[in-house]
Write a protein that holds these residues in place. Structure first.
Motif, PDB file in Angstrom:
ATOM      1  N   GLY A 235      -9.002   1.544  -0.520  1.00 34.64           N
ATOM      2  CA  GLY A 235      -8.711   2.467  -1.611  1.00 34.64           C
ATOM      3  C   GLY A 235      -7.989   1.773  -2.752  1.00 34.64           C
ATOM      4  O   GLY A 235      -7.814   0.556  -2.781  1.00 34.64           O
ATOM      5  N   THR A 236      -7.557   2.573  -3.715  1.00 40.76           N
ATOM      6  CA  THR A 236      -6.825   2.097  -4.882  1.00 40.76           C
ATOM      7  C   THR A 236      -5.366   2.539  -4.754  1.00 40.76           C
ATOM      8  O   THR A 236      -5.092   3.621  -4.248  1.00 40.76           O
ATOM      9  CB  THR A 236      -7.426   2.679  -6.171  1.00 40.76           C
ATOM     10  N   LEU A 237      -4.467   1.702  -5.207  1.00 34.66           N
ATOM     11  CA  LEU A 237      -3.048   1.987  -5.011  1.00 34.66           C
ATOM     12  C   LEU A 237      -2.250   1.603  -6.252  1.00 34.66           C
ATOM     13  O   LEU A 237      -2.445   0.530  -6.834  1.00 34.66           O
ATOM     14  CB  LEU A 237      -2.531   1.192  -3.807  1.00 34.66           C
ATOM     15  N   ASN A 238      -1.347   2.503  -6.665  1.00 33.15           N
ATOM     16  CA  ASN A 238      -0.353   2.188  -7.693  1.00 33.15           C
ATOM     17  C   ASN A 238       0.917   1.725  -6.992  1.00 33.15           C
ATOM     18  O   ASN A 238       1.405   2.391  -6.067  1.00 33.15           O
ATOM     19  CB  ASN A 238      -0.036   3.429  -8.526  1.00 33.15           C
ATOM     20  N   LEU A 239       1.462   0.595  -7.433  1.00 30.73           N
ATOM     21  CA  LEU A 239       2.634   0.022  -6.773  1.00 30.73           C
ATOM     22  C   LEU A 239       3.846   0.033  -7.700  1.00 30.73           C
ATOM     23  O   LEU A 239       3.746  -0.267  -8.891  1.00 30.73           O
ATOM     24  CB  LEU A 239       2.346  -1.410  -6.332  1.00 30.73           C
ATOM     25  N   VAL A 272       8.388  -1.921  -1.653  1.00 29.88           N
ATOM     26  CA  VAL A 272       7.371  -1.462  -2.607  1.00 29.88           C
ATOM     27  C   VAL A 272       6.967  -0.046  -2.233  1.00 29.88           C
ATOM     28  O   VAL A 272       6.822   0.284  -1.058  1.00 29.88           O
ATOM     29  CB  VAL A 272       6.125  -2.384  -2.575  1.00 29.88           C
ATOM     30  N   VAL A 273       6.811   0.784  -3.267  1.00 33.37           N
ATOM     31  CA  VAL A 273       6.332   2.153  -3.072  1.00 33.37           C
ATOM     32  C   VAL A 273       4.926   2.250  -3.645  1.00 33.37           C
ATOM     33  O   VAL A 273       4.658   1.774  -4.756  1.00 33.37           O
ATOM     34  CB  VAL A 273       7.269   3.160  -3.776  1.00 33.37           C
ATOM     35  N   GLY A 274       4.026   2.864  -2.898  1.00 38.00           N
ATOM     36  CA  GLY A 274       2.662   3.046  -3.356  1.00 38.00           C
ATOM     37  C   GLY A 274       2.317   4.512  -3.526  1.00 38.00           C
ATOM     38  O   GLY A 274       2.812   5.371  -2.789  1.00 38.00           O
ATOM     39  N   LEU A 275       1.457   4.791  -4.497  1.00 34.95           N
ATOM     40  CA  LEU A 275       0.933   6.143  -4.726  1.00 34.95           C
ATOM     41  C   LEU A 275      -0.567   6.046  -4.985  1.00 34.95           C
ATOM     42  O   LEU A 275      -1.014   5.274  -5.842  1.00 34.95           O
ATOM     43  CB  LEU A 275       1.615   6.802  -5.926  1.00 34.95           C
ATOM     44  N   ARG A 276      -1.363   6.814  -4.232  1.00 36.32           N
ATOM     45  CA  ARG A 276      -2.798   6.861  -4.473  1.00 36.32           C
ATOM     46  C   ARG A 276      -3.061   7.586  -5.803  1.00 36.32           C
ATOM     47  O   ARG A 276      -2.357   8.547  -6.148  1.00 36.32           O
ATOM     48  CB  ARG A 276      -3.500   7.615  -3.344  1.00 36.32           C
TER      49      ARG A 276
END
Length: 350
Positions: A235-239, A272-276
């Motif tokens: 998937g794609t992830l914002n970090l 690190v925090v990720g958000l889809r």
């Protein structure tokens, strides 16, 4: 007891360790996808199960029998390759019958089994054609039927769809899953395509540098990745760079967030925090309890989905929203609020 078991399996070529301490237990009738980038060792794992490569260490068992050093022709395995590997001088019927003839099956039994297989792949009407007269998708269906005709213990598929165009690829993967369910055959499916792996497997093995980073259901792999590699690869992830402000409180993007998950990080430890992208919204939703401010950079219309890029303190954040056919998108340069829930946060080690 698992039907296929790999315990501490490894493979070394020269001075290079290609697979290390690989463990996998597959239940009878289960469909498992082995997913990873090129060079991660996934095809080597498949070849060791097939008997084409001997493990440098570890053991492999099929149906409770240790086959670690057993030759490939004694393992009763059906194999489907990326390049079809059909015999060009044989028609469809003879290609499917090949393994049965090698096994010495009675001619009448061969004819019956071939008809059964051609019906299964819906190509009975093309039985007299030769491979060059078939499309890529049809050739791969014939390869699948040939692999299944001798009633193998396991079905192994090595990137079987990668040479096909997108539309045929989707259709054939659905056929593979349907046939696998009908026959209830234990299956390993190797791919580098995350959509393929997630869409048809009961469980997914995500490989990274010769090891299994995570083995879980597609839903768990996507929603609860065990490592940063899994989170970014699937998937794609914002970090966002983050740290523990104090026990139970996470600080990132100017926010202090009481984390809903149990964390063992030390205070001030860099994480690190990720958000889809699909968990973010430009509209206020009932479940949203957090937001950050950004500037709209661009939007892309992808049919059912509209993808936006937003600058948040110099970091480009991607947002995916459903195209509902109405509503206003903020123009480029407008300040927007990105809203999300703390329950959507993926906390990963850096």
């Amino acid at each position: 007891m698992s039907y296929l078991t790999l315990e501490k399996v490894g493979k070394i070529f020269g001075s290079s360790s290609v697979v290390s301490d690989f463990d996998l237990a597959v239940e009878r009738g289960e469909f498992v996808s082995v997913l990873g980038p090129s060079g991660c060792g996934k095809t080597t794992v498949l070849r060791m199960v097939a008997g084409f490569e001997r493990p440098s260490f570890g053991s492999i068992r099929i149906g409770g029998e240790d086959v670690t050093v057993q030759p490939a022709n004694r393992r009763r395995i059906g194999m489907v390759f990326q390049a079809y590997a059909l015999f060009p001088n044989m028609n469809v019927r003879d290609n499917v019958a090949f393994g049965l003839k090698v096994a010495g099956m009675d001619r009448r039994a061969i004819a019956g089994r071939v008809e059964e297989m051609l019906s299964l792949i819906s190509l009975g009407h093309l039985a007299e054609r030769y491979p060059y007269q078939l499309s890529g998708g049809q050739q791969q269906r014939v390869a699948l039927a040939r692999a299944l005709a001798p009633r193998p213990k396991l079905l192994l598929l090595d990137e079987p769809l990668s040479a096909l165009d997108a539309k045929i690829r989707v259709s054939l993967r659905e056929d593979i899953r349907r046939i696998q369910r009908e026959l209830a055959i234990t299956t390993l499916f190797v791919t580098h395509d995350q959509e393929e792996a997630l869409s048809i497997a009961d469980r997914v093995v995500v490989m990274h540098r010769g090891r299994a980073d995570q083995i879980a259901s597609p839903l768990e792999i996507y929603n609860r990745p065990a490592t940063r590699f899994v989170a970014e690869f699937v998937g794609t992830l914002n970090l966002f760079d983050a740290e523990m402000a104090q026990p139970g409180v996470l600080r990132f993007a100017g926010l202090n967030v009481e984390t809903p998950m149990a964390l063992t990080c030390r205070a001030d430890e860099k994480i690190v925090v990720g958000l889809r992208p699909e968990t973010l919204s430009l509209e206020r939703r009932t479940e949203d309890d957090l937001s950050v401010t950004g500037t709209m950079l661009s939007t892309s219309f992808l049919g059912a989905v509209i993808r936006a890029q937003i600058d948040v303190d110099g970091r480009v954040i991607r947002l995916d929203m459903l195209n509902r056919g109405a509503g206003r998108l903020p123009p480029i340069g407008e300040t927007v609020e990105l809203r999300f829930s703390k329950h959507d946060l993926l906390v990963l080690s850096n």
